[in-house]
Design an enzyme around this catalytic site. Structure first.
Site, PDB file in Angstrom:
ATOM      1  N   LYS A   1       0.844  -1.192   0.000  1.00  0.00           N
ATOM      2  CA  LYS A   1       0.000   0.000   0.000  1.00  0.00           C
ATOM      3  C   LYS A   1       0.882   1.246   0.000  1.00  0.00           C
ATOM      4  O   LYS A   1       1.891   1.313   0.700  1.00  0.00           O
ATOM      5  CB  LYS A   1      -0.894   0.014   1.243  1.00  0.00           C
TER       6      LYS A   1
ATOM      7  N   GLU B   1     -19.368  -8.980   8.448  1.00  0.00           N
ATOM      8  CA  GLU B   1     -20.447  -8.416   9.243  1.00  0.00           C
ATOM      9  C   GLU B   1     -21.451  -9.472   9.717  1.00  0.00           C
ATOM     10  O   GLU B   1     -21.979  -9.389  10.830  1.00  0.00           O
ATOM     11  CB  GLU B   1     -21.182  -7.331   8.440  1.00  0.00           C
TER      12      GLU B   1
ATOM     13  N   ARG C   1     -25.506  -5.856   5.376  1.00  0.00           N
ATOM     14  CA  ARG C   1     -24.992  -7.143   4.932  1.00  0.00           C
ATOM     15  C   ARG C   1     -25.284  -8.254   5.944  1.00  0.00           C
ATOM     16  O   ARG C   1     -25.171  -9.426   5.637  1.00  0.00           O
ATOM     17  CB  ARG C   1     -23.477  -7.043   4.692  1.00  0.00           C
TER      18      ARG C   1
END
Length: 641
Positions: free
Chosen positions: A284, A370, A398
């Protein structure tokens, strides 16, 4: 100072990219990285993830025939370099601005955005659907899904891989491993093996070996298959993916084009019918020192100075709602060792990083899962713990089945702290918290609250901590509070009781949540016009404060409800109560809620104006209900500013 990008200036589309000599691609990568950094420094947005896939983006568009070959970016945080290469460079400095480019992939924006995404772990499922669709049409194009290692923590990714492996579909999955959570650092030997294992000669040899083994008696065939699998697993670490029916290649250095190009070319040209998984290791923030050194701070950024990396953040006038929740919950947990906190890969986004510093053993980050987070919390509640599940409103969607079946039906005291309720500005429709009021209030046993300011949020956190009779949820918006004093030891609220904040006798404004301040501004404007106005803070959508609603209905001519949520929420519940109790005679009811559409990214005040949820819209609704011909101009700056 003009940015010098001579090779990138030659490329406005993937078709033009594919005309470059391969030896020009290294310079193109440098130009594309510089352009990405420069653009995001002006607009803000997601930086680190995009910088990590610059080489991969160039390689994919260079080798594959996009958009005929479908390229799907999971989540879309990393798609800025992709947008620059796909005919949108001239608009890249409009990212996340009103009328500008979306911060995520969006089908309506470009033919090169094969699938829109703002939530994670959807790319493999969508890619498999596209691959099957192409097969049914007799087409032979490629479908490539790029998914990060974080997104691979969600069950949906594995559901899709299991299905793809079973169907033996032609699908290419690029696993972008940017946390090295699966593989160690990679080098020349790994690259050589990946190139070898993806080559036609090796694939052909493997098929020949399978056919020969097939001629053996059954025990010998199984033994040969296990030996081949073990050998490949020893070399590559891909046994898990092989078990799911994928042909695994990797890991390879995602920042080395000399490694990437031959492997991806082999995968593209391979005659294997089944799915491939190419494991690419990236970093990243690659190529920009501040982002490399602090990946978490440069995942999402505000405008910044390219030279120093300093972000230009406006000084907050008040603490954020997220921080207030985190600090309040931490203090409550200091005195109650049964309080535990759960997040789905968003510790800092939900304020639970504050909680974790004090109570690391009672903080659980379950990754991007989730559904699991909610049922995990239900299990904790069964053991007499007091779990707080802190999830953004849009992500909690979700886990709806788990909220219904694993929490509400069993009446388990799980606490839902719902961050980012309502509009979220530049993140647009995918992250907007529009539906939680409606989808929670329809559930038996559920208590639903909304905070009007930071002091109310502290009290609602305390209320949830003390509520052991069943599930309870409280919602609060993105951003900073309104600047009220926060109680040192917040007292729990009485369940189902609101409050009158300002008293009048003609118009009543009943606010649920963070529109209270706009309601008070509207009341000031109406009073200046001689219209006496009451403002009440409902606090609860379920159970409703029926006494408060009855009082407002009986002594006012107009009742306006306002909420930052979709149709079917608080206003619908209030209207239902009024009708069933014959309280509408002589009363004009005007519910204000989010429009029945997905609003694009923009500045929050513009979103509220478009949605008719600001003070001007409240005044306008009151004046029209009263039959006053000259309704308030919705551009009236006296109450907008």
């Amino acid at each position: 100072m003009k940015l010098e990008t001579p090779v990138l200036d030659l490329v406005n589309s993937p078709e033009e990219l594919r005309k470059l000599d391969e030896n020009q691609l290294h310079a193109l990568v440098d130009d594309l990285r510089a352009e990405t950094i420069h653009a995001v420094s002006h607009t803000g947005g997601h930086l680190g993830a995009g910088l990590g896939v610059v080489e991969l983006t160039v390689a994919l568009h260079y080798l594959f025939d996009t958009p005929q070959d479908r390229l799907i970016w999971d989540v879309g945080h990393q798609c800025y370099p992709h947008k620059i290469l796909t005919e949108r460079r001239d608009r890249i400095r409009t990212l996340r601005q009103g009328g500008g480019l979306s911060g995520f992939t969006k089908r309506a924006e470009s033919k090169y955005d094969a699938f829109g995404a703002g939530h994670s772990s959807t790319s493999i499922s969508a890619g498999l659907g596209m691959a099957v669709g192409k097969s049914l049409d007799g087409e032979h194009g490629n479908v490539i899904a790029v998914i990060g290692d974080g997104s691979m923590s969600a069950g949906m990714a594995y559901e899709a891989m299991n299905n793809a492996g079973a169907m033996n579909s032609r699908l290419i999955v690029i696993l972008n491993d940017n946390d090295m959570s699966i593989a160690p650092p990679v080098g020349a030997m790994s690259a050589y093996l990946s190139k070898l294992l993806s080559s036609k000669s090796y694939l052909s040899l493997r098929e020949v070996a399978k056919k020969i083994a097939h001629k053996f008696p059954d025990p010998m065939e199984k033994a040969a298959a296990r030996a081949e699998e073990f050998a490949r697993g020893m070399m590559t670490g891909g046994t898990l993916f092989e078990e799911m029916g994928f042909y695994y290649v990797g890991p390879i250095d995602g920042h080395n084009l000399d490694h990437l190009l031959p492997v991806l070319r082999n995968v593209r040209d391979g005659e294997e019918r089944g799915p491939f998984l190419v494991h690419v290791v990236t970093q990243k923030g690659k190529g920009y020192a501040p982002a490399e050194e602090a990946a978490d701070k440069y995942h999402g950024v505000s405008k910044f100075d390219v030279v120093t990396g300093t972000q230009h953040k406006a000084k907050a006038n008040a603490p954020s709602y997220t921080a207030i929740f985190g600090e309040t919950l931490t203090k409550l947990a200091d005195e109650d060792d049964k309080i535990v906190a759960i997040t789905a890969a968003m510790p800092s986004g939900t304020g639970l990083n504050i909680f974790e510093k004090r109570h690391p053993d009672r903080t659980f980050d379950v990754a991007i899962a989730e559904q699991h987070a909610v049922t995990f919390a239900a299990g904790l509640a069964c053991e007499s713990y007091r779990p707080f599940v802190a999830i953004y409103s849009t992500f909690l969607q979700r886990a709806y089945d788990q909220i219904v079946h694993d929490v509400a039906i069993q009446n388990l005291p799980v606490r839902f702290a719902i961050d980012r309720a309502g509009f979220v500005g530049a993140d647009g429709a995918t992250h907007c918290g529009a539906f939680d009021i409606a989808y929670l209030c329809c559930l038996p046993n559920m208590v639903v609250m909304a905070a009007s300011d930071e002091a109310e949020l502290a009290r609602m956190t305390a209320t949830a901590a003390h509520h052991d009779q069943g599930p309870i949820a409280f919602r609060y918006p993105r951003g900073e509070g309104v600047g009220v004093d926060i109680p040192e030891k917040p007292e729990p609220l009485e369940i189902g009781k609101g409050r009158i904040v300002r008293d009048g006798n003609t118009v009543a404004i009943l606010s649920f949540g963070a529109r209270l301040q706009e309601s008070l501004k509207a009341a000031e404007e109406l009073s200046a016009r001689g219209i006496s106005t009451t403002v009440a803070d409902a606090r609860f959508a379920k159970p409703l404060d029926e006494d408060l609603i009855r009082e407002l209905a009986e002594r006012h001519d107009v009742l306006i409800t306002i909420e930052e949520g979709s149709i079917g929420g608080f206003g619908a519940l209030v209207t239902d109560f009024l009708v069933k109790n014959d309280l509408t005679q002589g009363l004009k009811v005007r519910p204000l809620y989010m429009p029945d559409m997905f609003l694009d990214h923009d500045k929050p005040d513009v979103q509220y104006a478009k949605a008719s949820l600001d003070a001007a819209a409240i005044c306008d609704a009151a004046l029209q209900a009263l039959g006053i011909e000259q309704a308030l101009d919705t551009k009236d700056k006296r109450i907008r500013n």
